[in-house]
Design a protein around this motif. Structure first.
Motif, PDB file in Angstrom:
ATOM      1  N   SER A  16       0.830  -1.199   0.000  1.00 18.97           N
ATOM      2  CA  SER A  16       0.000   0.000   0.000  1.00 18.97           C
ATOM      3  C   SER A  16       0.872   1.259   0.000  1.00 18.97           C
ATOM      4  CB  SER A  16      -0.935   0.006   1.212  1.00 18.97           C
ATOM      5  OG  SER A  16      -0.194   0.155   2.380  1.00 18.97           O
ATOM      6  N   LYS A  20       1.932   3.061  -6.597  1.00 19.42           N
ATOM      7  CA  LYS A  20       1.448   2.235  -7.712  1.00 19.42           C
ATOM      8  C   LYS A  20       0.425   2.976  -8.548  1.00 19.42           C
ATOM      9  CE  LYS A  20      -0.659  -1.065  -5.558  1.00 19.42           C
ATOM     10  NZ  LYS A  20      -0.539  -0.769  -4.137  1.00 19.42           N
ATOM     11  N   GLY A  39      -7.973  -1.324  -5.382  1.00 21.23           N
ATOM     12  CA  GLY A  39      -8.021  -0.954  -3.961  1.00 21.23           C
ATOM     13  C   GLY A  39      -9.266  -0.112  -3.687  1.00 21.23           C
ATOM     14  N   TYR A  42     -12.216  -2.383  -3.012  1.00 18.48           N
ATOM     15  CA  TYR A  42     -12.261  -2.933  -1.645  1.00 18.48           C
ATOM     16  C   TYR A  42     -12.609  -1.833  -0.640  1.00 18.48           C
ATOM     17  CZ  TYR A  42     -10.494  -7.202  -3.625  1.00 18.48           C
ATOM     18  OH  TYR A  42     -10.390  -8.344  -4.384  1.00 18.48           O
ATOM     19  N   ARG A 100     -10.872   7.417   0.823  1.00 17.29           N
ATOM     20  CA  ARG A 100      -9.448   7.644   1.180  1.00 17.29           C
ATOM     21  C   ARG A 100      -9.289   8.055   2.636  1.00 17.29           C
ATOM     22  NH1 ARG A 100      -7.803   5.195  -3.339  1.00 17.29           N
ATOM     23  NH2 ARG A 100      -9.147   5.889  -5.009  1.00 17.29           N
ATOM     24  N   VAL A 108     -10.246  -1.480   6.044  1.00 17.14           N
ATOM     25  CA  VAL A 108     -10.317  -2.181   4.753  1.00 17.14           C
ATOM     26  C   VAL A 108      -9.651  -3.560   4.725  1.00 17.14           C
ATOM     27  CG1 VAL A 108      -8.334  -0.924   3.744  1.00 17.14           C
ATOM     28  CG2 VAL A 108     -10.051  -1.875   2.240  1.00 17.14           C
ATOM     29  N   SER A 109      -8.554  -3.754   5.452  1.00 17.77           N
ATOM     30  CA  SER A 109      -7.847  -5.034   5.349  1.00 17.77           C
ATOM     31  C   SER A 109      -8.708  -6.252   5.701  1.00 17.77           C
ATOM     32  CB  SER A 109      -6.571  -5.020   6.179  1.00 17.77           C
ATOM     33  OG  SER A 109      -5.579  -4.343   5.466  1.00 17.77           O
ATOM     34  N   ALA A 112     -11.025  -6.925   2.866  1.00 11.52           N
ATOM     35  CA  ALA A 112     -10.336  -7.485   1.698  1.00 11.52           C
ATOM     36  C   ALA A 112      -9.884  -8.923   1.928  1.00 11.52           C
ATOM     37  CB  ALA A 112      -9.148  -6.606   1.328  1.00 11.52           C
ATOM     38  N   ARG A 118     -13.729 -11.033  -2.155  1.00 14.84           N
ATOM     39  CA  ARG A 118     -12.711 -11.165  -3.205  1.00 14.84           C
ATOM     40  C   ARG A 118     -13.290 -11.812  -4.450  1.00 14.84           C
ATOM     41  NH1 ARG A 118      -8.199  -9.265  -1.211  1.00 14.84           N
ATOM     42  NH2 ARG A 118      -7.358  -9.440  -3.288  1.00 14.84           N
ATOM     43  N   GLY A 138      -3.294  -3.318  -7.873  1.00 14.37           N
ATOM     44  CA  GLY A 138      -3.851  -3.970  -6.689  1.00 14.37           C
ATOM     45  C   GLY A 138      -2.821  -4.813  -5.968  1.00 14.37           C
ATOM     46  N   ARG A 139      -3.268  -5.978  -5.490  1.00 17.15           N
ATOM     47  CA  ARG A 139      -2.383  -6.867  -4.741  1.00 17.15           C
ATOM     48  C   ARG A 139      -2.248  -8.242  -5.404  1.00 17.15           C
ATOM     49  NH1 ARG A 139      -2.885  -2.673  -2.776  1.00 17.15           N
ATOM     50  NH2 ARG A 139      -2.676  -1.980  -0.626  1.00 17.15           N
ATOM     51  N   ASP A 140      -3.302  -8.632  -6.116  1.00 21.26           N
ATOM     52  CA  ASP A 140      -3.386  -9.990  -6.658  1.00 21.26           C
ATOM     53  C   ASP A 140      -3.659  -9.975  -8.158  1.00 21.26           C
ATOM     54  OD1 ASP A 140      -5.866  -8.836  -6.431  1.00 21.26           O
ATOM     55  OD2 ASP A 140      -6.919 -10.685  -5.940  1.00 21.26           O
ATOM     56  N   ILE A 141      -3.318  -8.881  -8.811  1.00 20.52           N
ATOM     57  CA  ILE A 141      -3.689  -8.758 -10.231  1.00 20.52           C
ATOM     58  C   ILE A 141      -2.859  -9.736 -11.085  1.00 20.52           C
ATOM     59  CG2 ILE A 141      -4.143  -7.158 -12.150  1.00 20.52           C
ATOM     60  CD1 ILE A 141      -5.659  -6.607  -9.415  1.00 20.52           C
ATOM     61  N   ARG A 166       1.757   9.000   1.976  1.00 19.04           N
ATOM     62  CA  ARG A 166       0.322   9.074   2.285  1.00 19.04           C
ATOM     63  C   ARG A 166       0.017  10.315   3.128  1.00 19.04           C
ATOM     64  NH1 ARG A 166      -3.991   4.488   2.266  1.00 19.04           N
ATOM     65  NH2 ARG A 166      -3.306   4.709   0.135  1.00 19.04           N
ATOM     66  N   ARG A 189      -1.324  -2.955   7.751  1.00 22.13           N
ATOM     67  CA  ARG A 189      -1.911  -3.421   6.491  1.00 22.13           C
ATOM     68  C   ARG A 189      -0.950  -4.326   5.731  1.00 22.13           C
ATOM     69  NH1 ARG A 189      -4.447   0.461   2.718  1.00 22.13           N
ATOM     70  NH2 ARG A 189      -3.121   2.067   3.567  1.00 22.13           N
ATOM     71  N   ARG A 196      -2.800 -12.937   4.886  1.00 25.15           N
ATOM     72  CA  ARG A 196      -4.170 -13.456   4.818  1.00 25.15           C
ATOM     73  C   ARG A 196      -4.197 -14.764   4.016  1.00 25.15           C
ATOM     74  NH1 ARG A 196      -5.713  -8.679   1.047  1.00 25.15           N
ATOM     75  NH2 ARG A 196      -5.041  -9.544  -0.924  1.00 25.15           N
TER      76      ARG A 196
END
Ligand code: DC
Length: 236
Positions: A16, A20, A39, A42, A100, A108-109, A112, A118, A138-141, A166, A189, A196
């Motif tokens: 995060s 990206k 993101g 989610y 945001r 959010v975690s 997700a 998912r 994302g994370r799993d694209i 951030r 996160r 997970r």
């Protein structure tokens, strides 16, 4: 996967707040590709759950209620002609700013991590990429959504650098921000995202790694453009 009309799928995964989405948005704009911030999807489900009282005081989620509500949660993206970037809509309402907030970021975690969330969002993401010409972040694209993407990037940077980014982003938008709170949130996160059970954040074997801790935005942009050109050359 084969390029369609010379258009490919570009998967950008990573931790995060590592920049990206800035990279992905700029690349999509330059190429005339669609950009999808998964993101934000989610985060929209999280906002819905918060608004509908699905988090108990101890932050456990009423998963039964959320699962039932999933078909009623409609997430879409519309181009904002002012910013030239897509805004996120939840059931017809622009929620770009709300998703945001720190409140959404800190809830959010666990959302997700829910397999039924998912499953529903991955299905929508795969549908969005059917015609190719898409940059998705994302994370799993690169691992789950588009395991055959022609170009996969895995972006990383130190937790401190990401928390600072951030913090600056929130301040710039005139929102409340506390550096230590943000750093803690980034680290928490990272832990949940990588540990997970369903689709943990991990680098795809064929992803190109970019550590941008000490890179400027124009440098990253140049790096990405070069990788894109190399990929297109290889594909002929
Ligand atoms: O990229 P972001 O910080 O807006 O993502 C918000 C959360 O959603 C983050 O905790 C990880 C999760 N996420 C995910 O699990 N899978 C994705 N494809 C995108 C985001």
């Amino acid at each position: 996967m084969e390029a369609k009309n010379n258009r490919i799928v570009i998967a950008i995964d990573g931790f995060s707040s590592c920049g990206k989405s800035t990279m992905a948005k700029d690349l999509a704009k330059d190429l005339g590709y669609i950009y999808v911030d998964t993101g934000a999807m989610y985060r929209s489900v999280t906002l819905y759950a918060l608004r509908h009282g699905m988090f108990a005081a101890d932050n456990t989620i009423d998963t039964e209620a959320l699962q039932k509500a999933m078909p009623e949660i409609n997430i879409s993206f519309r181009l904002n002609t002012g910013t030239g970037r897509p805004d996120t809509f939840l059931n017809g309402e622009c929620v770009e700013k709300e998703i945001r907030s720190m409140e959404v970021s800190s809830h959010v975690s666990p959302i997700a991590a829910l397999p039924f969330v998912r499953q529903a969002l991955v299905r929508q993401q795969q549908e969005m990429g059917k015609e190719k010409g898409i940059v998705m972040d994302g994370r799993d694209i690169g691992t789950v959504v588009f395991p055959d993407a022609e170009l996969k990037i895995f972006v990383t940077a130190s937790a401190e650098v990401r928390a600072q980014r951030r913090y600056d982003e929130l301040k710039q938008k005139g929102m409340a921000a506390d550096f230590n709170e943000i750093l803690k949130n980034v680290e928490e996160r990272d832990y949940i995202d990588t540990h997970r059970e369903t689709s943990p954040l991990k680098q795809a074997d064929d992803a190109l790694v970019l550590d941008n801790s000490n890179m400027t935005i124009p440098e990253q942009k140049e790096w990405l453009k070069q990788k894109f050109e190399e990929t297109m050359e290889k594909l002929g």
